[in-house]
Design a protein around this motif. Structure first.
Motif, PDB file in Angstrom:
ATOM      1  N   GLY A  35      40.810  28.716  46.265  1.00 14.15           N
ATOM      2  CA  GLY A  35      41.919  28.402  45.367  1.00 14.15           C
ATOM      3  C   GLY A  35      42.051  26.912  45.096  1.00 14.15           C
ATOM      4  O   GLY A  35      41.232  26.093  45.551  1.00 14.15           O
ATOM      5  N   GLU A  36      43.105  26.594  44.362  1.00 19.80           N
ATOM      6  CA  GLU A  36      43.408  25.222  43.928  1.00 19.80           C
ATOM      7  C   GLU A  36      43.202  24.196  45.050  1.00 19.80           C
ATOM      8  O   GLU A  36      43.717  24.381  46.156  1.00 19.80           O
ATOM      9  N   GLY A  37      42.458  23.147  44.745  1.00 18.88           N
ATOM     10  CA  GLY A  37      42.309  22.032  45.706  1.00 18.88           C
ATOM     11  C   GLY A  37      41.375  22.305  46.866  1.00 18.88           C
ATOM     12  O   GLY A  37      41.312  21.513  47.804  1.00 18.88           O
ATOM     13  N   SER A  38      40.639  23.429  46.818  1.00 14.48           N
ATOM     14  CA  SER A  38      39.796  23.743  47.985  1.00 14.48           C
ATOM     15  C   SER A  38      38.348  23.247  47.850  1.00 14.48           C
ATOM     16  O   SER A  38      37.554  23.428  48.767  1.00 14.48           O
ATOM     17  N   GLN A  88      36.407  17.422  46.687  1.00 17.79           N
ATOM     18  CA  GLN A  88      37.676  16.745  46.415  1.00 17.79           C
ATOM     19  C   GLN A  88      38.215  16.055  47.660  1.00 17.79           C
ATOM     20  O   GLN A  88      39.188  15.296  47.599  1.00 17.79           O
TER      21      GLN A  88
END
Ligand code: PMP
Length: 426
Positions: free
Chosen positions: A118-121, A125
């Motif tokens: 999911g988001e940001g994984s 990053q």
């Protein structure tokens, strides 16, 4: 003869005799190849009926026209076949194209670039260099995936039970940028070891230390490739992961590359529903769907887990005599010599051989000079670097029995001659 306890005179006599044998091999002009774990022609022949097996029936059990687009994650019958054979819940299976290595590469790429959680994984990053643990000796193409994606590799030694888990856990505790581990848990490439129940359980628990973005790349390439009926079973990694609450950390891979056709089989991946959803979302940008006709061909040929196993028994009948020759030459030529060690595999495609430190490259070069091509020394380590220069992977599946006899006779002479010369020069 035990070389370690031999006198200098005995070593000199051995050197003279071995040098003669080596020269005789060199002048015989052989050209033998023990490099890659390819199935032999006899083995691929076992599945030749795949060609034409559909006999014009292109409609699946569910009424889908298999000639057309669609079915990104495979057809139900193929999922069932892998689910039954590998004892995995069918809802966790995704069918790929012909290669499990492609699914592994895509999984690593998607996790790095987009994240599977999911988001940001996405791994890239986070600040810091992404790293993987690589049990050694291991499979060179796993290492190439990391190298190509810029993932730093940290080697960890293995014993007959799998990777040394105290070391794996302490590395992961010390470095949050370790995001994955490569595992070939049954009949490992190349050592042939089967991970113990304890090692399987501790690997399943790693995400508890490493965090939610950690993934275990469980490459079960040789799960059903048994040479010995008494072969050790592998514990179910999903059962352990469920117990530890780490189900999202496990990605299982496998294929029929060494069941049917190495270049035209069917691959699968098994994972939690959230991993599968993320994987499919990214996969959908590069494919409308895999080859469903080939999946149906495989269903028709192998039918169910029983058919799958019966097919593997036919492979074992072809492979076992090849491995027996390797074992025979190693035992007759090197047992008790004090200069070599190896494990006798109960399945898989390889024999992992260790020479005295500092000699593997030289042995491989000497064998090549005498007409026997071996996997390059170092290939079983990240960056092609075996710090001890000792490991050599022997792959006896492809050559004929006679060729393996000849190649092993030469190999044993090379090992002894290289070692005796080193001892005399020490
Ligand atoms: N994993 C391992 C450990 C292998 O040894 C091999 C083949 N040598 C593969 C994967 C390749 O599998 P596939 O043909 O399904 O890509």
């Amino acid at each position: 003869m035990n070389f370690q306890s031999a006198s200098r005179a005995q070593l000199e006599a051995a050197e003279a005799e071995l040098a003669q044998q080596y020269q005789a091999h060199q002048s015989s002009g052989l050209s033998l190849d023990l490099t890659r774990g390819k199935p032999s022609t006899e083995q691929v022949e076992l599945s030749s009926s795949l060609d034409g097996i559909l006999a014009g029936n292109y409609i699946s059990e569910e009424g889908v026209d298999l000639r057309n687009y669609g079915g990104l994650d495979g057809i139900p019958g193929m999922k069932r076949l892998f689910a039954e054979t590998f004892s995995i819940d069918v809802s966790r299976i995704l069918i790929g194209g012909n290669s499990s290595l492609t699914l592994m590469y895509q999984s690593a790429l998607f996790a790095l670039q987009f994240g599977l959680g999911g988001e940001g994984s996405a791994w890239n990053q986070e600040s810091g260099e992404v790293k993987f643990i690589c049990p050694v000796p291991g499979y060179d193409r796993h290492f190439s995936v990391c190298e190509h994606l810029g993932i730093k590799m940290i080697p960890v030694a293995m014993d007959e039970n799998g990777p040394l888990m105290d070391e794996v856990e302490s590395l992961i505790k010390a470095d949050p940028m370790i995001k994955g581990i490569w595992c070939v848990p049954r009949f490992s490439n190349p050592t042939g070891c089967v991970y113990s129940d304890e090692v399987v359980d501790r690997i399943a628990a790693l995400a508890g230390i490493a965090g939610n973005n950690f993934r275990v790349f469980w490459d079960n390439a040789y799960a059903v490739h048994i040479l010995d009926d008494e072969a050790k079973e592998l514990a179910d990694v999903f059962v352990s992961a469920k117990k530890h609450g780490t189900e999202d950390s496990v990605l299982i891979f496998g294929s029929t590359s060494k069941v049917t056709f190495a270049g035209a089989g069917v691959a699968f991946m098994a994972a939690s529903s959230s991993n599968l959803a993320a994987f499919k979302r990214h996969l959908g940008f590069s494919s409308i769907g895999p080859d469903k006709l080939n999946q149906q061909r495989h269903i028709n040929l192998l039918k169910d887990a029983t058919g799958f196993k019966a097919h593997m028994t036919q492979h074992a009948a072809i492979l076992k005599p090849r491995f027996d020759i390797v074992e025979k030459y190693l035992i007759e030529g090197l047992a008790g010599s004090g200069i070599a060690s190896w494990l006798k595999p109960q399945g898989g495609y390889f024999v992992s051989f260790d020479s005295e430190p500092g000699l593997a490259k030289q042995i491989v070069a000497m064998a090549a000079d005498a007409g026997v091509k071996l996997t390059p020394a170092g290939a079983t380590f990240p960056y092609g670097h075996d710090p001890k220069d000792a490991n050599i992977r022997l792959a006896p599946s492809y050559p004929s029995l006679e060729e393996i006899e000849q190649a092993m006779a030469i190999f044993v002479v090379c090992v002894k001659l290289a070692t005796v010369r080193k001892m005399l020069n020490a």
